[in-house]
Design a protein around this motif. Structure first.
Motif: not given
Length: 416
Positions: A352, A355-357, A402-406, A408-409
Motif C-alpha cells: 500500500n 497509494q500513499t507515496t 505496508t503500513g504507510y497509512d499509519n 503520518g509525516d
C-alpha cells in the motif's frame, strides 16, 4: 545577648530556582534539536511487511475477472404466425437439434392448405385427362397412318399391274392414267399424314412437359404450404442451452417475432472488462491464462470492443488449447493477460506504499535492520504482484511495503 547571623550566598539561597531554570533550558534545547532533526516514529516490526529488493523476471500482465459466455448465441424467431398452444422446453434446458421448444396453432393456415390440396387434386385429374386425350388422338393418327400406308402399298402394286396391262393393251390409256392419279394422290396424302403424326408427337411432348412443369410447380407450392404447418412447431436449430422463452401460452405471435434465445454451449468464450489505460496495449492475439482446479489453460484474445463505458472496454478470449471440463455458462475466472514477454528487472512486491507515496518514495532499512529512512525512488511498470524499480534501490536492500497509512509525516521509522 543577640547572635549575629551570617548572610547566605545568593547561589545557595536561590539554588532551587537555578536548578529549575537549568532543567527548563535543557528541555527547550532538546525540543529545538528534536524539531530540527528528522521526525521519527517507533513502530512494531511484526505489524509491517518488509520485502527484499531483487533481480527477477518481470512480466507485465493484467489480472482481471472474466465470465464464461457462449461463443455463439442464436435468436429464436417464429417463422409463421400463430397462437402459442403449449411450451414444451423450460428455460435452461439442454436441447439437441430438432427438439421441440413450443407448439403453435393457426386454423386459417390449416384451411388455406386444405384448399390448396383440393386445387392440386383437381389439377392432377385435369392433367391425367389431357394426357389421356393426347394419347387417344395420337393413337387415332397412328391408326390412320397404318391404314393409309397399307392402302398406298396396295395402290402401288395395282399401279405396277395397270402399267403392264396398259403396255400389253388390256387397259386403255385413260384407265391407266386414272389409276396412276389415284396412286399419286394417296402417296402425297400418306406423306402429309406422316408429317402430321410427327408434328403431333412433337406437340404432345411439348404439352406434356408444360403440363408436367405446371403440375410439379403446384406440388412444390403445396409442399411449401405443408411445411408452414411444420413451422408452427418451433424446434432447436442446433445443440445448445435454452436461455429463455419470451412468450406464453395463448399469446398471438407474428411471423418473424423473437420468441427466445439459444446458447451454443459447446463453443465458449471468456468475456472480461479492461481499464481504458491499457487500450493501446491490448491487441488481438495476445496470450492469457486461467487456472482451474490447479491446472492452467491457455487463452488468446480474439475480439476487442473499443467502445469505452465507465472507463472500461470489453475483450473476448477463447481457449487456444484444451478446454476445462464441466465449465458452466456464467462461471467467473481470474484471467491473466500477458502484455509483454518476461524481462530481467529490479522488482519489489506490491504494497500500500504506492497509494500513499505515489511510488515516489518509501522507507528503506539500514544494514542493522532497526531503522528505516525515507528514500526517493522511481517506479516503472507494474503487474498484480510486483513493481519495477527504475532508480533509488539496489539488489539485496530491504524496504517497508505496508503500513504507510499509519506513518503520518514521519521521515524515519524506528523498529522495535
Amino acid at each position: 545577648m543577640d547572635i549575629q547571623l551570617k548572610k547566605k550566598h545568593p547561589l545557595v539561597r536561590y539554588k532551587y530556582y537555578f536548578m529549575a531554570g537549568i532543567v527548563f533550558a535543557a528541555f527547550m534545547i532538546y525540543l529545538l534539536i528534536a524539531g530540527a532533526g528528522p521526525r521519527r516514529l517507533r513502530y512494531e516490526v511484526d505489524k509491517l511487511e518488509i520485502a527484499e529488493v531483487r533481480q527477477d523476471k518481470f512480466l507485465e500482465y493484467l489480472d482481471v475477472e472474466g465470465v464464461i459466455q457462449p461463443k455463439l448465441t442464436i435468436k429464436l424467431n417464429s417463422l409463421e404466425s400463430g397462437t402459442v398452444d403449449r411450451i414444451v422446453a423450460e428455460d435452461g434446458s439442454l436441447l439437441k437439434v430438432g427438439d421441440v421448444i413450443l407448439v403453435m396453432t393457426n386454423p386459417d393456415l390449416v384451411r388455406t392448405i386444405e384448399d390448396e390440396r383440393d386445387a392440386l387434386a383437381k389439377q392432377q385429374v385435369g392433367y391425367r385427362e389431357k394426357q389421356i386425350e393426347m394419347e387417344r388422338k395420337t393413337s387415332q393418327l397412328k391408326r390412320q397412318s397404318m391404314e393409309t400406308i397399307y392402302k398406298l402399298d396396295r395402290l402401288s402394286k395395282e399401279n405396277v399391274l395397270n402399267r403392264e396391262e396398259f403396255n400389253i393393251g388390256i387397259k386403255s390409256k385413260a384407265q391407266y392414267e386414272v389409276a396412276e392419279d389415284e396412286f399419286i394422290f394417296n402417296q402425297e396424302n400418306t406423306r402429309l399424314l406422316m408429317d402430321e403424326l410427327k408434328h403431333d408427337s412433337l406437340l404432345n411432348s411439348i404439352q406434356t412437359d408444360l403440363m408436367h412443369n405446371d403440375l410439379t410447380r403446384e406440388e412444390k407450392r403445396f409442399e411449401r404450404s405443408r411445411e408452414r404447418l411444420d413451422n408452427l412447431i418451433v424446434r432447436a436449430p442446433v445443440n445448445g442451452q435454452l436461455s429463455y422463452v419470451s412468450v406464453m401460452p395463448g399469446e398471438r405471435v407474428n411471423a418473424g417475432s423473437s420468441i427466445g434465445e439459444l446458447k451454443v454451449v459447446d463453443q465458449i468464450k471468456i468475456n472480461t472488462k479492461v481499464s481504458e489505460y491499457y487500450i493501446d496495449k491490448i491487441v488481438v492475439g495476445i496470450p492469457a491464462t486461467i487456472t482451474y482446479q490447479d491446472e492452467k489453460y491457455p487463452l488468446k484474445i480474439t475480439k476487442i470492443n473499443p467502445e469505452i463505458r465507465e472507463r472500461q472496454f470489453e475483450v473476448d478470449l477463447v481457449f487456444s488449447g484444451h478446454t476445462p471440463d464441466n465449465v458452466r455458462i456464467g462461471k467467473s475466472f481470474r484471467v491473466q493477460i500477458e502484455l509483454e514477454q518476461p524481462e530481467d528487472a529490479l522488482v519489489i512486491p506490491k504494497g500500500n506504499f504506492f497509494q500513499t507515496t505515489g511510488g515516489q518514495w518509501l522507507f528503506k532499512l539500514n544494514e542493522a535492520g532497526d531503522r528505516a529512512k525515507k528514500t526517493m525512488i522511481s517506479i516503472g511498470r507494474q503487474n498484480p504482484r510486483q513493481y519495477e524499480v527504475l532508480d533509488g534501490l539496489k539488489t539485496g536492500e530491504r524496504v517497508i511495503v505496508t503500513g504507510y497509512d499509519n506513518f503520518g509525516d514521519a521521515e524515519e521509522i524506528v523498529l522495535k
